[in-house]
Motif scaffolding. Structure first.
Motif, short mmCIF file in Angstrom:
data_model
loop_
_atom_site.label_atom_id
_atom_site.label_comp_id
_atom_site.label_asym_id
_atom_site.label_seq_id
_atom_site.Cartn_x
_atom_site.Cartn_y
_atom_site.Cartn_z
N GLY A 95 0.81 -1.20 0.00
CA GLY A 95 0.00 0.00 0.00
C GLY A 95 0.85 1.26 0.00
O GLY A 95 2.05 1.23 -0.25
N LEU A 96 0.23 2.38 0.33
CA LEU A 96 0.91 3.66 0.24
C LEU A 96 1.89 3.91 1.39
O LEU A 96 2.85 4.67 1.24
CB LEU A 96 -0.12 4.80 0.21
CG LEU A 96 -1.05 4.82 -1.02
CD1 LEU A 96 -2.01 6.00 -0.91
CD2 LEU A 96 -0.25 4.91 -2.31
N PHE A 97 1.66 3.30 2.53
CA PHE A 97 2.51 3.54 3.70
C PHE A 97 3.38 2.33 4.02
O PHE A 97 4.59 2.45 4.14
CB PHE A 97 1.65 3.91 4.91
CG PHE A 97 0.92 5.21 4.75
CD1 PHE A 97 1.57 6.41 4.95
CD2 PHE A 97 -0.41 5.23 4.38
CE1 PHE A 97 0.91 7.63 4.79
CE2 PHE A 97 -1.08 6.44 4.22
CZ PHE A 97 -0.43 7.64 4.42
N GLY A 98 2.77 1.18 4.18
CA GLY A 98 3.52 -0.04 4.44
C GLY A 98 3.83 -0.26 5.90
O GLY A 98 3.79 0.67 6.72
N PRO A 99 4.16 -1.49 6.27
CA PRO A 99 4.39 -1.85 7.68
C PRO A 99 5.57 -1.15 8.33
O PRO A 99 5.67 -1.15 9.56
CB PRO A 99 4.61 -3.37 7.61
CG PRO A 99 3.94 -3.81 6.37
CD PRO A 99 4.13 -2.68 5.40
N ARG A 100 6.48 -0.57 7.57
CA ARG A 100 7.62 0.11 8.16
C ARG A 100 7.32 1.57 8.52
O ARG A 100 8.16 2.25 9.10
CB ARG A 100 8.82 0.06 7.21
CG ARG A 100 9.39 -1.33 7.01
CD ARG A 100 10.62 -1.29 6.12
NE ARG A 100 11.21 -2.62 5.97
CZ ARG A 100 12.09 -3.16 6.80
NH1 ARG A 100 12.49 -2.45 7.85
NH2 ARG A 100 12.57 -4.36 6.61
#
Length: 298
Positions: A9-14
């Motif tokens: 997605g646009l942000f991500g888990p990091r």
């Protein structure tokens, strides 16, 4: 390790956003954002003149929550699609200034910027002040990340505050434009006493009014002055925010995340269990350690 073949997605888990938006205090922050957004007469007029706020306020709240969930945890395609829908709706809507007769679009950059900053600033403020482990570096990174969400609603990312100093300067600059007009008081009345089924009146009195009051109390002092209702001393409000945060965070995350539309669980199914958001993961991502303050650039 999380799966690497899924779309983060646009942000991500990091991202800080991925961890922060899973916190249950986001609901208190969302109500605070509504209170703050309503203090811009042109912005709140655009809402009131294009919707039956009192009859559809719950739907509006859920649509906002759905947009945040989709843009945070959905696929890139889903997030971009959600943004395109918002931009299309905004292009079609306008409002009229009752004093001057001026007709203006609700997608004016200045109005979109106010709504964005009031929303993202409220998320950051409530999370920080309620004990979510955000350092100064995390807060700046969070604001920088949300130039992405600003783009989705039609803003030029370069015009959007990217750290706490820029956000504070923005709120100082816009302060003379704010006022508590009739529309703002209508929002205030709704948030204090939302219409519910008679069987739910006790729950409204026991739970909702306390949450709404806490959201109101966490507003900046100038907002209390404009609305004309006092708030407890800041230290008292901070203690209540921390207590509420501690209580809500005791509810198992898996239970909270079961509520439709299950954005977080869907993201974990797509990316793997390592994508599970958790506050402690933010600490792994920061090189600068700092004590969180009372939150708030507003």
């Amino acid at each position: 390790m999380a799966a690497t073949d899924g779309d983060p997605g646009l942000f991500g888990p990091r991202s800080v956003t991925w961890q922060a938006h899973s916190d249950p205090m986001m609901w208190v922050a969302g109500i605070r954002a509504l209170y703050l957004q309503a203090l811009h007469p042109r912005a709140v007029r655009g809402v009131m003149q294009n919707s039956d706020f009192r009859r559809d306020a719950w739907g509006r709240l859920m649509r906002t929550a759905g947009f945040v969930g989709t843009t945070t945890y959905g696929t890139t395609e889903a997030a971009e699609r959600a943004g395109a829908r918002v931009r299309k709706i905004h292009r079609m809507l306008g409002a009229t200034d009752p004093d001057t007769g001026e007709r203006y679009g609700v997608d004016e950059p200045g109005l979109l910027l106010w709504v964005h900053c009031a929303e993202i600033g409220s998320y950051l403020h409530v999370l920080s002040r309620s004990g979510f482990p955000l350092t100064a570096a995390h807060a700046d990174r969070y604001l920088a990340e949300h130039r992405v969400s600003a783009r989705l609603v039609g803003l030029d990312p370069g015009s959007v505050p990217a750290d706490r100093a820029e956000l504070a300067a923005y709120f100082t600059r816009v302060r003379p434009e704010l006022a508590a007009g009739p529309e703002a008081h209508e929002v205030d009345d709704f948030l204090r006493r939302p219409p519910v089924h008679p069987l739910l009146v006790p729950a409204r009195e026991l739970l909702w009014r306390r949450v709404a009051r806490l959201a109101y109390d966490s507003l900046p002092p100038y907002a209390h002055q404009l609305y004309g209702r006092p708030a407890p001393p800041p230290a008292t409000v901070t203690r209540r925010l921390r207590l509420t945060g501690a209580l809500l965070r005791r509810i198992p995350a898996r239970l909270r995340w079961q509520l439709p539309p299950r954005h977080i669980l869907n993201a974990m199914a797509r990316l793997g269990p390592a994508a599970r958001p958790a506050p402690y993961k933010i600490g792994r991502q920061a090189a600068i350690l700092d004590r969180p303050g009372e939150g708030g650039a507003d």
